[in-house]
Design a protein around this motif. Structure first.
Motif, short mmCIF file in Angstrom:
data_model
loop_
_atom_site.label_atom_id
_atom_site.label_comp_id
_atom_site.label_asym_id
_atom_site.label_seq_id
_atom_site.Cartn_x
_atom_site.Cartn_y
_atom_site.Cartn_z
N THR A 199 -63.64 -33.67 22.00
CA THR A 199 -63.79 -33.82 23.46
C THR A 199 -63.39 -35.20 23.97
O THR A 199 -62.82 -35.32 25.04
CB THR A 199 -65.25 -33.54 23.88
OG1 THR A 199 -66.10 -34.38 23.10
CG2 THR A 199 -65.61 -32.09 23.67
N PHE B 58 -58.94 -37.15 23.61
CA PHE B 58 -57.74 -36.97 24.45
C PHE B 58 -58.05 -36.95 25.95
O PHE B 58 -57.45 -37.71 26.72
CB PHE B 58 -57.04 -35.66 24.06
CG PHE B 58 -56.55 -35.69 22.64
CD1 PHE B 58 -55.46 -36.46 22.28
CD2 PHE B 58 -57.20 -34.96 21.66
CE1 PHE B 58 -55.01 -36.49 20.98
CE2 PHE B 58 -56.77 -34.99 20.35
CZ PHE B 58 -55.66 -35.75 20.01
N ILE B 59 -58.97 -36.08 26.34
CA ILE B 59 -59.10 -35.81 27.78
C ILE B 59 -59.54 -37.04 28.57
O ILE B 59 -58.90 -37.40 29.57
CB ILE B 59 -59.98 -34.58 28.01
CG1 ILE B 59 -59.25 -33.39 27.40
CG2 ILE B 59 -60.20 -34.34 29.50
CD1 ILE B 59 -60.08 -32.25 27.02
N PRO B 60 -60.60 -37.76 28.15
CA PRO B 60 -60.95 -38.96 28.92
C PRO B 60 -59.84 -40.01 28.89
O PRO B 60 -59.65 -40.74 29.85
CB PRO B 60 -62.21 -39.47 28.22
CG PRO B 60 -62.76 -38.28 27.55
CD PRO B 60 -61.59 -37.50 27.11
N PHE C 75 -56.64 -39.40 28.96
CA PHE C 75 -55.69 -39.01 29.99
C PHE C 75 -56.25 -39.31 31.38
O PHE C 75 -55.54 -39.78 32.26
CB PHE C 75 -55.33 -37.52 29.87
CG PHE C 75 -54.38 -37.24 28.73
CD1 PHE C 75 -53.13 -37.84 28.72
CD2 PHE C 75 -54.74 -36.43 27.68
CE1 PHE C 75 -52.24 -37.61 27.68
CE2 PHE C 75 -53.87 -36.18 26.64
CZ PHE C 75 -52.61 -36.77 26.62
N SER C 76 -57.55 -38.99 31.55
CA SER C 76 -58.15 -39.25 32.87
C SER C 76 -58.15 -40.75 33.16
O SER C 76 -57.97 -41.18 34.30
CB SER C 76 -59.57 -38.67 32.94
OG SER C 76 -60.37 -39.27 31.96
N ILE D 155 -65.55 -36.50 33.90
CA ILE D 155 -64.57 -35.66 33.18
C ILE D 155 -65.05 -35.40 31.75
O ILE D 155 -65.04 -34.26 31.27
CB ILE D 155 -63.18 -36.34 33.15
CG1 ILE D 155 -62.58 -36.43 34.54
CG2 ILE D 155 -62.23 -35.62 32.19
CD1 ILE D 155 -62.01 -35.16 35.08
N ALA D 156 -65.48 -36.46 31.08
CA ALA D 156 -65.92 -36.33 29.68
C ALA D 156 -67.09 -35.34 29.59
O ALA D 156 -67.11 -34.48 28.70
CB ALA D 156 -66.32 -37.68 29.13
N VAL E 101 -65.82 -31.67 30.47
CA VAL E 101 -65.02 -31.10 29.37
C VAL E 101 -65.92 -30.77 28.18
O VAL E 101 -65.79 -29.71 27.56
CB VAL E 101 -63.90 -32.09 28.97
CG1 VAL E 101 -63.25 -31.68 27.66
CG2 VAL E 101 -62.85 -32.17 30.07
N SER E 102 -66.86 -31.66 27.87
CA SER E 102 -67.76 -31.42 26.74
C SER E 102 -68.58 -30.15 26.96
O SER E 102 -68.78 -29.36 26.03
CB SER E 102 -68.71 -32.61 26.55
OG SER E 102 -67.96 -33.77 26.32
#
Lengths: 269, 283
Positions: free
Chosen positions: B92, B95-97, B99-100, B145-146, B149-150
């Protein structure tokens, strides 16, 4: 006669109008019969089963099922379609085609649910067929995670849950281990004893003695070249050899090399 | 010694095979959903509703500490559901945080978000100033976001996809849509395996070294071949559906059984969300 289930008269079918698959087939199938349709690959066995299941329709000639002609528009009406589907079930050769739901349980339930069976009854049938085919432990599994043998048993369960009068099996034992083959043969024999009509397309001659009383042989011209009692047909070695159903081969056996015809019913030294 | 032609020609094949392997491992394996754990034991409907409530709370709150509390709860739930926390964090947080963070990077600076300067520095003679409102806004965005997504990853890891699809039906999504999605998901695996087998078969015949152009041709043939087989199989699957009574309006199983535990869970989730909202309101 009243006990005639399927009557085929001069049935011809071609794919895309140019690749012939059946070239004039005449056949009469009665209730409770155990029939095998044999022939080499590409002789039209699977096409025949799809015609009998009302999934495709002849270009020429006609198929009569339960006294009514099977026509392309005869299944437009949901009631008529369901009446037919409750009576005829097809087990496809490729189980991956038949198992399209996300879990085994849902795949078994799919048929009865489409045919209007109440959910409580569907649950009962799932348990029953799972017990008959020994697949209780697979009910929550995803079909793509199963072995070929397990998939085949689940595919049979998905048709058994509909409880049809007629079972159409397309190569039911192809590519399976001996124990699974045994289970499937036992199932077919048992279903027939319960009064079900069994029509099996296969080129596995070793199982025909058990799963069929009558055998139709298809030739390369996609026609029935011979039909009759299983034992009589299987004893006609020249017929079987001419249609790629037996072959002469050499192998090592009981400590010696020897050459013989591979026959389905006769033990050899 | 490495062969540059081989490397180039292998690039597309390796990319496709890696993508397929990831798809099969990450998406289609239901290893965690089949484990025994807290979230796995809950009715998917109750679990989905409660996670939806958590998600709305995470998106609505404007306090980083409160959202962080929700994130802590998410990690605790992962632990109680037999999911290795390290694996969960990697999946989790990596990558996603990141990118954010790239998205919110410009908002850190005074040129986009004016306000009290926290830190100023020069890049190639140009003065850059990070402001307090810019920093706070970016931090809130990344934490939100983190957490979101989690939560979504945790729900998907602990629920079989067939159950998630069933939940969609409970919420009024038409059965034909659910059936189509579930069938796509089902055959994705089959075609992934088929493409893998084609590559293995090609390799067994042409060897591992092939010219780049030839390699591209092979990939193009495979795409065409897979397309043909997909079309053929879709026709056969439709026949199999017709054979079992399908007439255009699918009827699917909808059996779910709620237990007192599910109601307790839902009540607990509502209390947590309400408490966080109240705390956020009073701060």
């Amino acid at each position: 006669m009243n006990d005639i289930i399927f009557d085929l008269k001069n049935v011809q079918f071609s794919y895309l109008g140019k690749f012939p698959a059946l070239c004039g087939v005449d056949m009469t199938i009665r209730s409770g019969e155990k029939i095998a349709v044999i022939g080499a690959n590409g002789t039209g066995k699977s096409t025949l089963l799809q015609l009998l299941d009302g999934l495709i329709f002849p270009d020429h000639g006609h198929v009569t099922a339960f006294g009514e002609k099977l026509l392309e528009n005869s299944h437009v009406d949901e009631k008529t379609a369901h009446r037919f589907r409750k009576r005829v079930g097809l087990v496809f050769q490729n189980a991956d085609i038949q198992l399209f739901c996300p879990s085994v349980r849902e795949d078994i339930a799919f048929g009865p649910l489409q045919l209007g069976v109440a959910e409580e009854e569907v649950d009962r049938r799932i348990q029953e067929v799972a017990q008959v085919l020994d697949i209780q432990h697979l009910l929550e599994r995803v079909p793509h995670q199963l072995s070929i043998g397990e998939k085949r048993r689940v595919a049979i369960a998905s048709v058994l849950a509909i409880d049809p009068d007629v079972y159409l099996f397309d190569e039911p034992t192809a590519g399976l281990d001996p124990l699974t083959v045994r289970h499937i043969i036992d199932f077919i024999v048992h279903a027939n004893r319960l009064g079900k009509t069994i029509i099996t397309a296969t080129h596995d001659l070793h199982i025909i003695g058990e799963i069929a009383d009558t055998v139709y042989v298809f030739d390369r011209n996609k026609r029935i070249v011979r039909g009759g009692a299983t034992q009589t047909v299987l004893n006609d070695r020249s017929l079987l050899e001419a249609n790629n159903l037996i072959h002469i081969h050499q192998h090592h056996h009981n400590g010696k090399e020897h050459v013989h015809q591979h026959l389905p019913l006769e033990p050899h030294d | 010694m490495s062969n540059p032609v081989h490397k180039k020609s292998d690039f597309i094949e390796r990319s496709i095979l890696s993508a397929l392997a990831f798809l099969k491992d990450a998406t289609l394996s239901e290893e965690y959903a089949n484990r025994k754990g807290l979230l796995q034991s809950l009715d998917p409907r109750f679990k989905t509703i409660s996670f939806f409530a958590f998600l709305v709370t995470a998106v609505s709150l404007k306090n980083v500490v409160l959202i962080g509390t929700l994130y802590g709860l998410c990690l605790l739930l992962a632990f109680l559901s037999s999911i290795p926390v390290r694996h969960f964090l990697v999946r989790t947080l990596l990558f996603i945080p990141l990118f954010s963070l790239c998205i919110v990077l410009p908002t850190l600076f005074s040129i986009v978000t004016p306000g009290e300067a926290v830190w100023s520095f020069n890049i190639l003679g140009i003065s850059a100033v990070i402001t307090r409102p810019g920093f706070d806004g970016a931090l809130l965005f990344v934490v939100r976001i983190a957490t979101s997504v989690s939560l979504v990853v945790l729900l998907s890891l602990t629920t079989r996809h067939s159950e998630l699809l069933k939940v969609l039906r409970v919420f009024g999504v038409p059965p034909i849509f659910v059936l189509t999605v579930s069938m796509s998901y089902r055959y994705l695996y089959l075609f992934a395996t088929m493409v893998e087998n084609i590559f293995t078969a090609v390799k067994s015949r042409v060897g591992v070294v092939s010219h780049q152009r030839h390699g591209q041709n092979i990939v193009a043939w495979n795409i065409a071949n897979t397309w043909n087989r997909t079309t053929q199989m879709s026709e056969e699957v439709y026949m199999a559906m017709l054979s079992r009574g399908y007439t255009g309006e699918p009827r699917l199983l909808s059996a779910f059984q709620a237990t007192p535990k599910d109601w307790v869970w839902l009540l607990g989730a509502v209390i947590i969300c309400a408490s966080l909202f109240y705390r956020g309101y009073t701060l």
